[in-house]
Design an enzyme around this catalytic site. Structure first.
Site, PDB file in Angstrom:
ATOM      1  N   SER A 119     -84.007 136.047  81.786  1.00 38.48           N
ATOM      2  CA  SER A 119     -85.000 136.007  80.712  1.00 38.48           C
ATOM      3  C   SER A 119     -84.605 136.852  79.516  1.00 38.48           C
ATOM      4  O   SER A 119     -85.258 136.802  78.481  1.00 38.48           O
ATOM      5  CB  SER A 119     -86.358 136.479  81.242  1.00 38.48           C
ATOM      6  OG  SER A 119     -86.253 137.797  81.756  1.00 38.48           O
ATOM      7  N   HIS A 140     -83.409 129.187  80.897  1.00 35.05           N
ATOM      8  CA  HIS A 140     -84.551 130.072  81.110  1.00 35.05           C
ATOM      9  C   HIS A 140     -85.814 129.232  81.292  1.00 35.05           C
ATOM     10  O   HIS A 140     -86.407 128.752  80.323  1.00 35.05           O
ATOM     11  CB  HIS A 140     -84.704 131.048  79.935  1.00 35.05           C
ATOM     12  CG  HIS A 140     -85.866 131.974  80.077  1.00 35.05           C
ATOM     13  ND1 HIS A 140     -86.561 132.482  79.004  1.00 35.05           N
ATOM     14  CD2 HIS A 140     -86.467 132.494  81.189  1.00 35.05           C
ATOM     15  CE1 HIS A 140     -87.533 133.252  79.442  1.00 35.05           C
ATOM     16  NE2 HIS A 140     -87.490 133.276  80.764  1.00 35.05           N
ATOM     17  N   GLU A 152     -85.661 127.212  77.864  1.00 34.33           N
ATOM     18  CA  GLU A 152     -84.741 127.690  76.824  1.00 34.33           C
ATOM     19  C   GLU A 152     -83.314 127.477  77.326  1.00 34.33           C
ATOM     20  O   GLU A 152     -82.955 127.980  78.394  1.00 34.33           O
ATOM     21  CB  GLU A 152     -84.946 129.186  76.559  1.00 34.33           C
ATOM     22  CG  GLU A 152     -86.176 129.534  75.773  1.00 34.33           C
ATOM     23  CD  GLU A 152     -86.195 131.017  75.423  1.00 34.33           C
ATOM     24  OE1 GLU A 152     -86.199 131.359  74.242  1.00 34.33           O
ATOM     25  OE2 GLU A 152     -86.209 131.846  76.360  1.00 34.33           O
ATOM     26  N   ASN A 190     -89.016 135.544  74.711  1.00 33.68           N
ATOM     27  CA  ASN A 190     -89.379 136.937  74.975  1.00 33.68           C
ATOM     28  C   ASN A 190     -89.226 137.837  73.759  1.00 33.68           C
ATOM     29  O   ASN A 190     -89.885 138.878  73.679  1.00 33.68           O
ATOM     30  CB  ASN A 190     -88.560 137.472  76.151  1.00 33.68           C
ATOM     31  CG  ASN A 190     -89.133 137.020  77.479  1.00 33.68           C
ATOM     32  OD1 ASN A 190     -90.346 136.941  77.635  1.00 33.68           O
ATOM     33  ND2 ASN A 190     -88.278 136.699  78.427  1.00 33.68           N
TER      34      ASN A 190
END
Length: 283
Positions: A119, A140, A152, A190
């Site tokens: 992540s 991800h 992702e 993130n």
């Protein structure tokens, strides 16, 4: 070479979820974990989720049985020897991940793509641990994997166009939507989400508002389905802290400095839902 057989390493919530959706999409899947208890738990959880989906008529009983028939438990990394794709979904630790990728590089066939579900950790660094960096990529997935549609797809500096196109195409086969992301700390999801959560924690730390009121502001004022502090508890406050530290170290910018209250909660063992207490208490 088309992707037909996939190994997923790590039988936790993320790994089992990835294995489930991959098997449902028609791929032959090995769910790998060196911990036999974790492996058994992961296989049992997939069985329960598929049974529940069949009971609610989201899938047929036949589809459930076919999916389970494509899933195999594996406790040996050597089982990657005939896989076309390996997706790693283990602990967020660079030393552990690069060790696994070095071993996979020796075991997996020359054409195999090696993907990581990290992540936040740099794909470029993970790829450099192998002799096939052009075939290493980030995938991800979002949690919970069977529900969330986004993946992702992160390209390291060495990732080839062929590798990217193969993984982007496979993501569509999984009935997911992929976004192409460059290899920067926190990627896209993130890098946006975690500073928002961190700022919400600062507003508690500074006495601006209670956790309940902060979550209400974001749900009713910004139309978020879940408040940032509830979400932080769901993700795990230790995971939130780790990603903020990756952002802070990676960019060297004070705007990514983890809130002291977040550090204090983690030190206290208040990790969120999984520990029974975070910003809220869970019975």
């Amino acid at each position: 070479m088309p992707i037909k057989k996939v190994m997923v390493i790590g039988a936790g919530q993320m790994g089992a979820g990835i294995a489930q959706v991959t098997a449902q999409a028609g791929f032959e899947v090995l769910l790998n974990d060196m911990n036999e208890a974790a492996l058994e738990k992961g296989m049992n959880n997939m069985n329960k989720l598929l049974t529940r989906a069949a009971e609610k008529e989201r899938i047929t009983e036949n589809e459930k049985e076919q999916t389970l028939g494509r899933l195999t438990a594996s406790s040996a990394l050597e089982d990657a020897k005939d896989c076309d794709l390996v997706i790693e979904a283990i602990v967020e630790n660079m030393e552990v991940k690069t060790k696994v990728f070095r071993e996979l590089d020796e075991i997996a066939p020359a054409h195999a793509i090696l993907a990581t579900n990290t992540s936040s950790l740099p794909i470029t660094e993970i790829a450099a641990a192998t002799n096939r960096p052009e075939q290493v990529i980030g995938m991800h997935f979002m949690n919970p994997v069977p529900v969330m549609k986004l993946v992702e797809v992160i390209r390291g500096i060495q990732t080839s166009d062929e590798t990217y196109e193969a993984i982007a195409g496979m993501t569509e086969d999984l009935n997911k939507t992929s976004v192409e992301v460059a290899d920067f700390p926190g990627f896209a999801a993130n890098r946006i989400l975690m500073p928002m959560i961190n700022e919400a924690i600062y507003t508690v730390y500074e006495g601006v508002a209670s956790p309940e009121d902060i979550d209400t502001v974001m749900k009713l004022g910004m139309n978020h389905p879940m408040g940032p502090l509830t979400l932080a508890d769901f993700i795990g406050l230790d995971t939130c802290l780790y990603i903020m530290e990756v952002l802070y170290e990676g960019f060297g910018d004070s705007k990514y400095r983890p809130c002291p209250l977040l550090r204090k909660y983690v030190k206290a063992g208040w990790l969120g839902k999984k520990s029974g207490r975070g910003f809220y208490e869970y019975n």
